[in-house]
Design a protein around this motif. Structure first.
Motif, PDB file in Angstrom:
ATOM      1  N   LEU A  28       2.654  -4.008   5.300  1.00  0.00           N
ATOM      2  CA  LEU A  28       1.673  -4.936   5.861  1.00  0.00           C
ATOM      3  C   LEU A  28       0.407  -4.793   5.037  1.00  0.00           C
ATOM      4  O   LEU A  28      -0.140  -3.687   4.909  1.00  0.00           O
ATOM      5  N   ALA A  29      -0.069  -5.896   4.453  1.00  0.00           N
ATOM      6  CA  ALA A  29      -1.198  -5.783   3.544  1.00  0.00           C
ATOM      7  C   ALA A  29      -1.917  -7.111   3.388  1.00  0.00           C
ATOM      8  O   ALA A  29      -1.296  -8.174   3.377  1.00  0.00           O
ATOM      9  N   VAL A  30      -3.233  -7.049   3.263  1.00  0.00           N
ATOM     10  CA  VAL A  30      -4.034  -8.211   2.871  1.00  0.00           C
ATOM     11  C   VAL A  30      -3.919  -8.343   1.360  1.00  0.00           C
ATOM     12  O   VAL A  30      -4.174  -7.388   0.623  1.00  0.00           O
ATOM     13  N   THR A  33       4.580   3.045  11.870  1.00  0.00           N
ATOM     14  CA  THR A  33       5.511   2.919  10.750  1.00  0.00           C
ATOM     15  C   THR A  33       6.944   3.027  11.234  1.00  0.00           C
ATOM     16  O   THR A  33       7.824   2.280  10.792  1.00  0.00           O
ATOM     17  N   ALA A  34       7.183   3.950  12.166  1.00  0.00           N
ATOM     18  CA  ALA A  34       8.529   4.123  12.696  1.00  0.00           C
ATOM     19  C   ALA A  34       8.933   2.979  13.624  1.00  0.00           C
ATOM     20  O   ALA A  34      10.075   2.513  13.594  1.00  0.00           O
ATOM     21  N   ALA A  35       7.989   2.491  14.439  1.00  0.00           N
ATOM     22  CA  ALA A  35       8.321   1.486  15.449  1.00  0.00           C
ATOM     23  C   ALA A  35       8.399   0.077  14.886  1.00  0.00           C
ATOM     24  O   ALA A  35       9.254  -0.715  15.285  1.00  0.00           O
ATOM     25  N   ARG A  36       7.504  -0.266  13.951  1.00  0.00           N
ATOM     26  CA  ARG A  36       7.415  -1.640  13.466  1.00  0.00           C
ATOM     27  C   ARG A  36       7.878  -1.811  12.032  1.00  0.00           C
ATOM     28  O   ARG A  36       7.897  -2.917  11.511  1.00  0.00           O
ATOM     29  N   GLY A  37       8.231  -0.710  11.405  1.00  0.00           N
ATOM     30  CA  GLY A  37       8.721  -0.804  10.038  1.00  0.00           C
ATOM     31  C   GLY A  37       7.634  -0.929   9.005  1.00  0.00           C
ATOM     32  O   GLY A  37       7.918  -1.103   7.817  1.00  0.00           O
ATOM     33  N   ALA A  38       6.372  -0.846   9.423  1.00  0.00           N
ATOM     34  CA  ALA A  38       5.255  -0.940   8.491  1.00  0.00           C
ATOM     35  C   ALA A  38       4.041  -0.259   9.112  1.00  0.00           C
ATOM     36  O   ALA A  38       3.783  -0.392  10.308  1.00  0.00           O
ATOM     37  N   ALA A  39       3.309   0.454   8.295  1.00  0.00           N
ATOM     38  CA  ALA A  39       2.091   1.106   8.769  1.00  0.00           C
ATOM     39  C   ALA A  39       1.006   0.064   9.015  1.00  0.00           C
ATOM     40  O   ALA A  39       0.985  -0.984   8.367  1.00  0.00           O
ATOM     41  N   PRO A  40       0.090   0.317   9.948  1.00  0.00           N
ATOM     42  CA  PRO A  40      -1.024  -0.619  10.149  1.00  0.00           C
ATOM     43  C   PRO A  40      -1.950  -0.615   8.946  1.00  0.00           C
ATOM     44  O   PRO A  40      -2.007   0.366   8.187  1.00  0.00           O
ATOM     45  N   ILE A  41      -2.686  -1.698   8.779  1.00  0.00           N
ATOM     46  CA  ILE A  41      -3.750  -1.719   7.781  1.00  0.00           C
ATOM     47  C   ILE A  41      -4.898  -0.873   8.329  1.00  0.00           C
ATOM     48  O   ILE A  41      -5.344  -1.075   9.450  1.00  0.00           O
ATOM     49  N   MET A  42      -5.363   0.080   7.521  1.00  0.00           N
ATOM     50  CA  MET A  42      -6.400   0.999   7.974  1.00  0.00           C
ATOM     51  C   MET A  42      -7.702   0.710   7.241  1.00  0.00           C
ATOM     52  O   MET A  42      -7.721   0.638   6.009  1.00  0.00           O
ATOM     53  N   LEU A  43      -8.777   0.526   8.004  1.00  0.00           N
ATOM     54  CA  LEU A  43     -10.107   0.275   7.455  1.00  0.00           C
ATOM     55  C   LEU A  43     -10.930   1.535   7.686  1.00  0.00           C
ATOM     56  O   LEU A  43     -11.284   1.857   8.829  1.00  0.00           O
ATOM     57  N   ALA A  46      -6.029  16.135   2.149  1.00  0.00           N
ATOM     58  CA  ALA A  46      -5.029  15.990   3.209  1.00  0.00           C
ATOM     59  C   ALA A  46      -4.967  14.545   3.694  1.00  0.00           C
ATOM     60  O   ALA A  46      -3.882  13.994   3.931  1.00  0.00           O
ATOM     61  N   LEU A  47      -6.135  13.918   3.855  1.00  0.00           N
ATOM     62  CA  LEU A  47      -6.174  12.525   4.290  1.00  0.00           C
ATOM     63  C   LEU A  47      -5.496  11.615   3.270  1.00  0.00           C
ATOM     64  O   LEU A  47      -4.651  10.786   3.626  1.00  0.00           O
ATOM     65  N   PHE A  48      -5.855  11.762   2.011  1.00  0.00           N
ATOM     66  CA  PHE A  48      -5.296  10.891   0.980  1.00  0.00           C
ATOM     67  C   PHE A  48      -3.789  11.092   0.851  1.00  0.00           C
ATOM     68  O   PHE A  48      -3.040  10.126   0.641  1.00  0.00           O
ATOM     69  N   ALA A  49      -3.339  12.342   0.980  1.00  0.00           N
ATOM     70  CA  ALA A  49      -1.895  12.611   0.897  1.00  0.00           C
ATOM     71  C   ALA A  49      -1.155  11.946   2.045  1.00  0.00           C
ATOM     72  O   ALA A  49      -0.059  11.394   1.868  1.00  0.00           O
ATOM     73  N   GLU A  50      -1.749  11.971   3.244  1.00  0.00           N
ATOM     74  CA  GLU A  50      -1.105  11.345   4.400  1.00  0.00           C
ATOM     75  C   GLU A  50      -1.069   9.831   4.243  1.00  0.00           C
ATOM     76  O   GLU A  50      -0.064   9.187   4.568  1.00  0.00           O
ATOM     77  N   LEU A  51      -2.157   9.236   3.746  1.00  0.00           N
ATOM     78  CA  LEU A  51      -2.175   7.794   3.532  1.00  0.00           C
ATOM     79  C   LEU A  51      -1.105   7.385   2.520  1.00  0.00           C
ATOM     80  O   LEU A  51      -0.434   6.371   2.695  1.00  0.00           O
ATOM     81  N   GLU A  52      -0.968   8.163   1.474  1.00  0.00           N
ATOM     82  CA  GLU A  52       0.056   7.860   0.467  1.00  0.00           C
ATOM     83  C   GLU A  52       1.454   7.983   1.055  1.00  0.00           C
ATOM     84  O   GLU A  52       2.328   7.151   0.797  1.00  0.00           O
ATOM     85  N   ALA A  53       1.663   9.019   1.883  1.00  0.00           N
ATOM     86  CA  ALA A  53       2.977   9.217   2.495  1.00  0.00           C
ATOM     87  C   ALA A  53       3.320   8.080   3.462  1.00  0.00           C
ATOM     88  O   ALA A  53       4.488   7.685   3.579  1.00  0.00           O
ATOM     89  N   LEU A  54       2.322   7.551   4.156  1.00  0.00           N
ATOM     90  CA  LEU A  54       2.561   6.444   5.086  1.00  0.00           C
ATOM     91  C   LEU A  54       3.026   5.196   4.354  1.00  0.00           C
ATOM     92  O   LEU A  54       3.792   4.397   4.890  1.00  0.00           O
ATOM     93  N   GLY A  55       2.529   4.998   3.141  1.00  0.00           N
ATOM     94  CA  GLY A  55       2.953   3.848   2.352  1.00  0.00           C
ATOM     95  C   GLY A  55       2.337   2.537   2.775  1.00  0.00           C
ATOM     96  O   GLY A  55       2.801   1.470   2.376  1.00  0.00           O
ATOM     97  N   GLY A  56       1.270   2.569   3.582  1.00  0.00           N
ATOM     98  CA  GLY A  56       0.616   1.349   4.017  1.00  0.00           C
ATOM     99  C   GLY A  56      -0.587   1.022   3.151  1.00  0.00           C
ATOM    100  O   GLY A  56      -0.871   1.705   2.163  1.00  0.00           O
ATOM    101  N   GLN A  57      -1.305  -0.023   3.538  1.00  0.00           N
ATOM    102  CA  GLN A  57      -2.522  -0.386   2.829  1.00  0.00           C
ATOM    103  C   GLN A  57      -3.741   0.104   3.599  1.00  0.00           C
ATOM    104  O   GLN A  57      -3.880  -0.172   4.785  1.00  0.00           O
ATOM    105  N   SER A  58      -4.604   0.837   2.905  1.00  0.00           N
ATOM    106  CA  SER A  58      -5.861   1.287   3.474  1.00  0.00           C
ATOM    107  C   SER A  58      -6.992   0.736   2.624  1.00  0.00           C
ATOM    108  O   SER A  58      -6.866   0.617   1.411  1.00  0.00           O
TER     109      SER A  58
END
Length: 395
Positions: free
Chosen positions: A19-21, A328-338, A353-365
């Motif tokens: 999910l991404a703009v 990510t598990a429920a909808r198949g895509a991580a939310p867009i994080m601002l 730690a934050l950046f590693a988690e964002l990368e692991a989620l695979g979503g758009q921040s």
């Protein structure tokens, strides 16, 4: 420019599971007269001096979801002014975007429109068609945000915490947005009738029936999501404290003792019996609008409001990351994080730690900051843009 003058389909390569703009267009929005931005569906880092327009971009994206945006501004406050001294706005603001999702690309337009009665309203168009209400946005875009204004979330009143929790609920149950809007409208109309009187008993009863039905559904959804988040937080997010979450209030206590239908009837009876008191206070003594989100530091057991400012922010980040994992598990895509100025007050260990988690989620921040060096660990995975005097450019 009108909201139905939406962007062309994105030309960048899309990730079908993200999910991404991918395109964003602003018209007379805050400091932007006419801005057009095309990005890839990976994370975006916005850097530049204070007052350059970074947060305004995040606010524009936040209007792709139901509500009043991350600043909770009134519609007319967002219009661009021709100059800092100008009293009149340059025009009514518009936000248009192309949003990629696992279901395909959706085009969204929203903005302020004057009404015939001299008021204003927010209009929403999805793929060129008018939406009945803002709540329709929750079906297409899942957003969460963290801003410096939220640093006091745990030490101020419960209304901000309820909004925070409700926004997390939207990600699991898009219809929650519509129920919250319907409940708030009925609550306002009932309060107005009680204050002004005399009132039509049948109409007042219908409003209370509406409040009871929607109110219990809201409370149940909050309890369910808070419980899921509590379990997800128990798994821990590396580098961040574990948060323990619960929803507290009379309605939640009733739901722990009786079925939802019985609690709905009990709330309706309380509203009926409390009319005189509520007419004097101008509100309603009972209902989910009185509930609160309680957060504790699980390791120490301390309520969040008693933790240091740094630990409070770390708890908030832990909750958002746990929520993103669940989404990510429920909808198949991580939310867009601002994430506005999120890195400035984190030490290097927690930033990593934050950046590693964002990368692991695979979503758009979308992350903002004044110093590009704070985001050095995202080089190669995120795209970097600079913002100066409302001009956005690639670095």
């Amino acid at each position: 420019m009108a909201p139905d003058m939406l962007l062309e389909e994105p030309s960048v390569a899309l990730d079908a599971g993200r999910l991404a703009v991918t395109r964003l267009q602003l018209g007379d929005f805050r400091c932007y007269g006419d801005a057009r931005i095309a990005v890839e569906p990976r994370s975006v880092v916005l850097t530049g001096p204070n007052g350059a327009g970074k947060t305004n971009l995040l606010e524009a994206i936040s209007f792709l979801a139901p509500g009043r945006g991350l600043r909770r501004a009134r519609l007319g406050e967002i219009d661009r002014r021709a100059s800092p001294q100008a009293l009149a706005s340059a025009g009514a603001w518009i936000v248009a975007a192309s949003v990629a999702s696992p279901r395909g690309t959706v085009r969204i337009g929203t903005g302020r429109e004057a009404t015939a009665s001299g008021g204003e309203r927010r209009i929403v168009r999805i793929d060129g068609g008018a939406a009945k209400s803002q709540a329709a946005l929750a079906e297409h875009v899942n957003l969460v945000w963290l801003t410096p204004l939220m640093d006091r979330l745990f030490i101020e009143g419960g209304s901000a915490r309820r909004r925070f929790l409700d926004r997390l609920v939207y990600g699991f149950d898009p219809a929650h947005a519509g129920r919250c809007a319907a409940y708030e409208q009925a609550l306002r109309e009932r309060g107005k009738l009680l204050r002004e009187g005399p009132y039509d008993g049948a109409w007042l009863g219908a409003l209370e029936e509406n409040m009871a039905g929607h109110g219990i559904a809201i409370a149940v959804a909050r309890l369910q999501v808070a419980a899921r988040l509590d379990m997800a937080c128990a798994d821990g997010v590396a580098g961040f404290p574990r948060a323990a979450l619960a929803v507290a209030g009379p309605v939640e206590e009733w739901l722990a003792e009786a079925p939802a239908l019985a609690v709905e009837e009990r709330l309706r009876e309380r509203l009926l019996g409390g009319r005189r008191q509520d007419a004097e206070s101008g509100g309603a003594a009972f209902g989910p609008h009185r509930s609160d989100l309680r957060v504790r530091h699980a390791a120490s057991g301390a309520p969040a409001e008693q933790c240091s400012t740094g630990e409070q922010k770390a708890l908030l980040i832990a909750i958002l990351l746990a929520h993103a994992r669940l989404q990510t598990a429920a909808r198949g895509a991580a939310p867009i994080m601002l994430l506005d100025e999120v890195a400035a007050h984190l030490d290097r260990t927690r930033r990593r730690a934050l950046f590693a988690e964002l990368e692991a989620l695979g979503g758009q921040s979308w992350l903002t900051g004044t110093e590009e060096e704070l985001f050095a660990d995202l080089r190669g995975t995120a795209q970097f843009l600079t913002v100066r005097d409302a001009v956005v450019a690639a670095t």
